[in-house]
Scaffold this motif. Structure first.
Motif, mmCIF file in Angstrom:
data_model
loop_
_atom_site.group_PDB
_atom_site.id
_atom_site.type_symbol
_atom_site.label_atom_id
_atom_site.label_comp_id
_atom_site.label_asym_id
_atom_site.label_seq_id
_atom_site.Cartn_x
_atom_site.Cartn_y
_atom_site.Cartn_z
ATOM 1 N N MET A 1 0.818 -1.201 0.000
ATOM 2 C CA MET A 1 0.000 0.000 0.000
ATOM 3 C C MET A 1 0.860 1.263 0.000
ATOM 4 S SD MET A 1 -2.917 -1.063 2.744
ATOM 5 C CE MET A 1 -3.839 -2.576 2.544
ATOM 6 N N VAL A 2 2.004 1.217 0.676
ATOM 7 C CA VAL A 2 2.886 2.384 0.707
ATOM 8 C C VAL A 2 3.352 2.733 -0.694
ATOM 9 C CG1 VAL A 2 5.114 3.220 1.523
ATOM 10 C CG2 VAL A 2 3.625 1.961 3.070
ATOM 11 N N TRP A 3 3.608 1.714 -1.511
ATOM 12 C CA TRP A 3 4.129 1.949 -2.864
ATOM 13 C C TRP A 3 3.026 1.935 -3.916
ATOM 14 C CZ3 TRP A 3 8.595 3.817 -1.975
ATOM 15 C CH2 TRP A 3 9.394 3.323 -0.943
ATOM 16 N N ALA A 4 1.767 1.957 -3.513
ATOM 17 C CA ALA A 4 0.661 1.920 -4.465
ATOM 18 C C ALA A 4 0.637 3.188 -5.312
ATOM 19 C CB ALA A 4 -0.661 1.757 -3.725
ATOM 20 N N ALA A 5 0.097 3.058 -6.506
ATOM 21 C CA ALA A 5 -0.004 4.196 -7.412
ATOM 22 C C ALA A 5 -0.911 5.261 -6.815
ATOM 23 C CB ALA A 5 -0.538 3.747 -8.774
ATOM 24 N N SER A 6 -0.564 6.521 -7.097
ATOM 25 C CA SER A 6 -1.328 7.637 -6.551
ATOM 26 C C SER A 6 -2.757 7.612 -7.076
ATOM 27 C CB SER A 6 -0.656 8.962 -6.938
ATOM 28 O OG SER A 6 -1.404 10.053 -6.473
ATOM 29 N N GLY A 7 -3.719 7.794 -6.176
ATOM 30 C CA GLY A 7 -5.120 7.835 -6.551
ATOM 31 C C GLY A 7 -5.785 6.486 -6.636
ATOM 32 N N GLY A 8 -5.036 5.407 -6.455
ATOM 33 C CA GLY A 8 -5.611 4.071 -6.532
ATOM 34 C C GLY A 8 -6.318 3.688 -5.250
ATOM 35 N N GLY A 9 -7.067 2.562 -5.325
ATOM 36 C CA GLY A 9 -7.811 2.107 -4.165
ATOM 37 C C GLY A 9 -6.918 1.667 -3.033
ATOM 38 N N THR A 17 -6.859 3.679 9.823
ATOM 39 C CA THR A 17 -5.830 3.711 10.864
ATOM 40 C C THR A 17 -5.067 2.402 11.003
ATOM 41 O OG1 THR A 17 -5.418 4.371 13.148
ATOM 42 C CG2 THR A 17 -7.396 3.035 12.744
ATOM 43 N N GLN A 18 -5.699 1.231 10.720
ATOM 44 C CA GLN A 18 -4.988 -0.030 10.879
ATOM 45 C C GLN A 18 -3.827 -0.145 9.893
ATOM 46 O OE1 GLN A 18 -7.211 -3.568 9.869
ATOM 47 N NE2 GLN A 18 -8.526 -2.445 8.432
ATOM 48 N N TYR A 19 -3.946 0.527 8.744
ATOM 49 C CA TYR A 19 -2.859 0.523 7.773
ATOM 50 C C TYR A 19 -1.946 1.734 7.957
ATOM 51 C CZ TYR A 19 -5.976 -2.864 5.565
ATOM 52 O OH TYR A 19 -6.781 -3.937 5.320
ATOM 53 N N ALA A 20 -2.542 2.870 8.312
ATOM 54 C CA ALA A 20 -1.744 4.093 8.475
ATOM 55 C C ALA A 20 -0.709 3.933 9.581
ATOM 56 C CB ALA A 20 -2.660 5.280 8.762
ATOM 57 N N GLN A 21 -1.122 3.346 10.718
ATOM 58 C CA GLN A 21 -0.189 3.202 11.827
ATOM 59 C C GLN A 21 0.953 2.248 11.476
ATOM 60 O OE1 GLN A 21 -1.727 2.864 15.850
ATOM 61 N NE2 GLN A 21 -3.752 3.565 15.197
ATOM 62 N N ALA A 23 2.078 1.611 8.462
ATOM 63 C CA ALA A 23 2.918 2.248 7.443
ATOM 64 C C ALA A 23 3.834 3.295 8.069
ATOM 65 C CB ALA A 23 2.041 2.882 6.366
ATOM 66 N N LEU A 24 3.301 4.097 8.998
ATOM 67 C CA LEU A 24 4.125 5.106 9.666
ATOM 68 C C LEU A 24 5.237 4.450 10.475
ATOM 69 C CD1 LEU A 24 1.372 7.603 10.853
ATOM 70 C CD2 LEU A 24 3.178 8.070 9.197
ATOM 71 N N PHE A 25 4.897 3.394 11.192
ATOM 72 C CA PHE A 25 5.907 2.693 11.993
ATOM 73 C C PHE A 25 7.023 2.158 11.087
ATOM 74 C CE2 PHE A 25 7.439 -1.398 13.673
ATOM 75 C CZ PHE A 25 8.005 -0.975 14.864
ATOM 76 N N ALA A 26 6.648 1.533 9.984
ATOM 77 C CA ALA A 26 7.654 0.972 9.074
ATOM 78 C C ALA A 26 8.542 2.067 8.486
ATOM 79 C CB ALA A 26 6.961 0.189 7.957
ATOM 80 N N LEU A 27 7.941 3.167 8.066
ATOM 81 C CA LEU A 27 8.710 4.258 7.471
ATOM 82 C C LEU A 27 9.654 4.880 8.492
ATOM 83 C CD1 LEU A 27 9.301 6.261 5.160
ATOM 84 C CD2 LEU A 27 7.380 7.635 5.989
ATOM 85 N N GLU A 28 9.156 5.108 9.697
ATOM 86 C CA GLU A 28 9.979 5.768 10.723
ATOM 87 C C GLU A 28 11.156 4.889 11.149
ATOM 88 O OE1 GLU A 28 6.084 8.172 12.443
ATOM 89 O OE2 GLU A 28 6.905 6.459 13.541
ATOM 90 N N VAL A 29 10.906 3.592 11.301
ATOM 91 C CA VAL A 29 11.999 2.687 11.654
ATOM 92 C C VAL A 29 13.034 2.644 10.534
ATOM 93 C CG1 VAL A 29 12.613 0.279 12.114
ATOM 94 C CG2 VAL A 29 10.616 1.288 13.226
#
Length: 374
Positions: A1-9, A17-21, A23-29
């Motif tokens: 999902m982090v690398w998904a094309a812009s505007g896609g589903g 939030t279950q995906y946002a949290q 993704a943020l954790f993975a990016l920050e680490v």
């Protein structure tokens, strides 16, 4: 999902939030490990909500596996809560907002992001009532795009199950100081090892403003934001008085591509005296000597003329100053004689007579109300 094309589903799922949290954790680490490989060693760690979970893992409180388990459970349980909650950012102080919350049990303060920046969170109706009262006082408000009302009373139904998850994790002492979102100060080692602290962390307000001040009081003057933008850097600047010795440096920011933005951030750290492993940062690079040149010892100071003119006859006094040759006492400002030539051989200045019978000289008189100056 982090690398998904812009505007896609798939990318739209990042707003849940279950995906946002996660993704943020993975990016920050990942960002932390990357800058760590370039020789950046932090003195203090400070997060914002899920960012403090990342900070605690990076400080050594949990292994990566335990931290990932906490993050996944946190997001999943929050996502399973009923919708309908809202969050609104208001330009008001914490004291002003808290006074309006009396008697409203379904709304609370989710974050204190600055001296006049507070986030309201809770059920829609009581939040709207508080927002209306603040707008009537001229306070600016802005609704946030969220799936749930985080850090509010609406989080309470998930706390029991979350407590069960965090109680099963393995805790260790933090190897780096961590600033607490819950208390707004440097966390005690025992606090970060207590599962109940992380339950409170879900429900209580994020005291980011106090945390930035605590880090600064501890000697931190250079802040590096590890995240997808520069939101925290902008808020952090508002938490401290104007001070040229303090800087906030986001690691990623638009419109720069990620590698370029990170290089700019590391360059900013280096100019602030932060040591970098340049061999790791610039593999294959080598140090070269700068080309030399002969110093041209040429003076550009104006040479002073020998001697000076005698100006005492014009009513001036000796200056006794390396640059000024004469001074004019204030008591002689009422009238300045101008009938004496300033340069030998030059005719005297002529002017309109300032009084009958006077043939020269500019009479200076104080301006009076309602009367034009002569």
């Amino acid at each position: 999902m982090v690398w998904a094309a812009s505007g896609g589903g798939e990318q739209e799922l990042l707003h849940q939030t279950q995906y946002a949290q996660a993704a943020l954790f993975a990016l920050e680490v990942a960002l932390f490990r990357l800058v760590e490989s370039y020789g950046v060693v932090p003195d203090v760690l400070l997060g914002h909500s899920i960012g403090e979970v990342t900070a605690a893992h990076l400080a050594g409180v949990w292994s990566l596996a335990d931290a990932a388990q906490l993050v996944a459970a946190r997001g999943r349980l929050m996502q399973a809560l009923p919708g309908g909650g809202v969050m609104v950012s208001v330009a008001a102080s914490e004291d002003e907002v808290r006074a309006l919350l009396e008697g409203r049990e379904q709304v609370g303060i989710a974050a204190v992001n600055g001296p006049a920046s507070v986030v309201l969170s809770g059920a829609a109706e009581p939040v709207e009532q508080v927002v209306a009262a603040l707008e009537s006082r001229g306070r600016k408000v802005k609704g946030l795009r969220v799936s749930h009302a985080f850090h509010s009373p609406l989080m309470e139904p998930m706390l029991a199950e979350f407590r069960t998850v965090v109680s099963q994790l393995t805790y260790s002492d933090a190897r780096l100081p961590v600033v607490s979102n819950v208390t707004g100060r440097l966390a005690e080692p025992a606090e970060l090892r207590d599962p109940e602290y992380w339950v409170r962390h879900v429900r209580e307000a994020v005291r980011f403003h106090d945390g930035i001040q605590a880090a600064h009081a501890d000697g931190v003057a250079t802040f590096l934001e590890l995240g997808p933008g520069g939101v925290l850097s902008a808020m952090g600047r508002d938490c401290l008085p104007d001070d040229d010795t303090v800087t906030f440096q986001p690691s990623l920011r638009s419109p720069f591509a990620d590698p370029e933005a990170l290089l700019k951030a590391l360059t900013g750290l280096w100019t602030r005296g932060v040591r970098l492993d340049r061999a790791a940062l610039l593999p294959g690079g080598r140090r070269v000597d700068l080309p030399t040149y002969a110093f041209q010892r040429q003076r550009y100071w104006l040479e002073g003329a020998a001697g000076g003119a005698d100006v005492t006859s014009a009513g001036l006094g000796a200056g006794n100053h390396p640059l000024l040759g004469a001074v004019l006492p204030l008591r002689r400002l009422r009238r300045i004689p101008a009938d004496r030539p300033a340069v030998p051989g030059h005719p005297p200045l002529a002017c309109r007579p300032c009084r009958p019978g006077h043939r020269g000289g500019a009479g200076l008189r104080p301006r009076r109300a309602g009367r034009p100056s002569r």
